[in-house]
Design a protein around this motif. Structure first.
Motif, mmCIF file in Angstrom:
data_model
loop_
_atom_site.group_PDB
_atom_site.id
_atom_site.type_symbol
_atom_site.label_atom_id
_atom_site.label_comp_id
_atom_site.label_asym_id
_atom_site.label_seq_id
_atom_site.Cartn_x
_atom_site.Cartn_y
_atom_site.Cartn_z
ATOM 1 N N GLU A 69 61.057 68.744 72.557
ATOM 2 C CA GLU A 69 61.643 68.332 73.828
ATOM 3 C C GLU A 69 61.166 69.205 74.993
ATOM 4 O O GLU A 69 61.359 68.846 76.153
ATOM 5 N N ILE A 70 60.529 70.326 74.699
ATOM 6 C CA ILE A 70 60.093 71.255 75.737
ATOM 7 C C ILE A 70 58.611 71.035 76.035
ATOM 8 O O ILE A 70 57.781 71.011 75.130
ATOM 9 N N ASP A 71 58.299 70.890 77.314
ATOM 10 C CA ASP A 71 56.923 70.734 77.773
ATOM 11 C C ASP A 71 56.665 71.816 78.820
ATOM 12 O O ASP A 71 57.136 71.708 79.955
ATOM 13 N N VAL A 72 55.954 72.868 78.425
ATOM 14 C CA VAL A 72 55.755 74.000 79.334
ATOM 15 C C VAL A 72 54.807 73.686 80.496
ATOM 16 O O VAL A 72 54.641 74.523 81.380
ATOM 17 N N THR A 73 54.212 72.504 80.512
ATOM 18 C CA THR A 73 53.379 72.135 81.665
ATOM 19 C C THR A 73 54.239 71.611 82.815
ATOM 20 O O THR A 73 53.721 71.369 83.902
ATOM 21 N N THR A 74 55.539 71.438 82.568
ATOM 22 C CA THR A 74 56.462 71.021 83.628
ATOM 23 C C THR A 74 57.254 72.240 84.087
ATOM 24 O O THR A 74 57.391 73.225 83.355
ATOM 25 N N GLN A 75 57.807 72.167 85.275
ATOM 26 C CA GLN A 75 58.608 73.284 85.793
ATOM 27 C C GLN A 75 59.843 73.498 84.917
ATOM 28 O O GLN A 75 60.194 74.633 84.592
ATOM 29 N N ALA A 76 60.486 72.403 84.499
ATOM 30 C CA ALA A 76 61.680 72.532 83.658
ATOM 31 C C ALA A 76 61.335 73.191 82.317
ATOM 32 O O ALA A 76 62.070 74.062 81.826
ATOM 33 N N GLY A 77 60.218 72.800 81.726
ATOM 34 C CA GLY A 77 59.810 73.384 80.450
ATOM 35 C C GLY A 77 59.437 74.848 80.591
ATOM 36 O O GLY A 77 59.785 75.683 79.746
ATOM 37 N N TYR A 78 58.764 75.182 81.675
ATOM 38 C CA TYR A 78 58.392 76.575 81.924
ATOM 39 C C TYR A 78 59.640 77.420 82.172
ATOM 40 O O TYR A 78 59.755 78.541 81.668
ATOM 41 N N ASP A 79 60.592 76.856 82.930
ATOM 42 C CA ASP A 79 61.857 77.562 83.166
ATOM 43 C C ASP A 79 62.595 77.790 81.849
ATOM 44 O O ASP A 79 63.163 78.861 81.625
ATOM 45 N N TRP A 80 62.593 76.773 80.974
ATOM 46 C CA TRP A 80 63.234 76.928 79.665
ATOM 47 C C TRP A 80 62.595 78.089 78.903
ATOM 48 O O TRP A 80 63.286 78.929 78.342
ATOM 49 N N LEU A 81 61.269 78.135 78.896
ATOM 50 C CA LEU A 81 60.567 79.213 78.197
ATOM 51 C C LEU A 81 60.956 80.570 78.776
ATOM 52 O O LEU A 81 61.284 81.498 78.036
ATOM 53 N N ARG A 82 60.940 80.679 80.085
ATOM 54 C CA ARG A 82 61.282 81.947 80.745
ATOM 55 C C ARG A 82 62.693 82.415 80.356
ATOM 56 O O ARG A 82 62.929 83.596 80.137
ATOM 57 N N ASP A 83 63.612 81.456 80.240
ATOM 58 C CA ASP A 83 65.002 81.793 79.920
ATOM 59 C C ASP A 83 65.261 81.955 78.425
ATOM 60 O O ASP A 83 66.344 82.399 78.034
ATOM 61 N N ASN A 84 64.287 81.583 77.590
ATOM 62 C CA ASN A 84 64.507 81.578 76.136
ATOM 63 C C ASN A 84 63.404 82.293 75.365
ATOM 64 O O ASN A 84 63.073 81.912 74.239
ATOM 65 N N LEU A 85 62.860 83.345 75.927
ATOM 66 C CA LEU A 85 61.749 84.047 75.278
ATOM 67 C C LEU A 85 62.101 84.572 73.890
ATOM 68 O O LEU A 85 61.235 84.672 73.025
ATOM 69 N N LEU A 86 63.365 84.900 73.678
ATOM 70 C CA LEU A 86 63.775 85.444 72.378
ATOM 71 C C LEU A 86 64.305 84.373 71.429
ATOM 72 O O LEU A 86 64.716 84.679 70.313
#
Length: 157
Positions: A94-111
């Protein structure tokens, strides 16, 4: 050609440099006009040579590359004798890091357990600039390395 011909827009941006290149070939403005009109194959060859020279300089100076895909980020540091890689894989469809929402998710969920880090190094082939160019052709972008350095600190700890 070793690399790729510069686009019309890139050539227009490098107009002054191209004029200087022609001057080193002892080609005047009038001669260039004549070559373009009467010897288009020679004109194409000169543009190809200039394009390769530009790419060579760009690749010599490149220090970092980044490549984003839906579920992965590849960050490269281009050392003298090898490339260092930090790869981040997201194991959540469900996460697509090429989108702002996906990148934000990654930034907030690194661990988060769905985020996996890999690092590796690879020696260059006989032509390190061609190795770099191949990555660019596959979609990598030249960067200043902020992301690589940020994640390098995280991977170290």
């Amino acid at each position: 050609m070793k690399y790729a011909r510069l686009t019309k827009e890139q050539l227009e941006e490098l107009h002054v440099e191209f004029i200087n290149f022609l001057a080193t070939q002892s080609i005047t403005a009038d001669e260039w006009s004549d070559i373009k009109a009467n010897k288009p194959d020679v004109a194409e060859e000169e543009i190809d040579i200039f394009s390769d020279l530009v790419w060579e300089k760009v690749l010599d100076n490149a220090q970092y590359l980044e490549h984003f895909s839906k579920d992965q980020i590849h960050l490269f540091e281009l050392k003298d004798n090898e490339m260092l890689l930090i790869a981040i894989k997201i194991n959540n469809e469900e996460i697509d890091v090429t989108t702002q929402a996906g990148y934000d998710w990654l930034r907030d969920n690194l661990l988060n357990d769905e985020v996996v880090f890999y690092n590796a190094s690879k020696a260059y082939s006989d032509d390190k600039n061609l190795d770099k160019f191949t990555l660019i052709q596959k979609g990598a972008s030249i960067t200043k390395g902020q992301l690589f350095n940020y994640f390098a600190k995280l991977v170290e700890d």
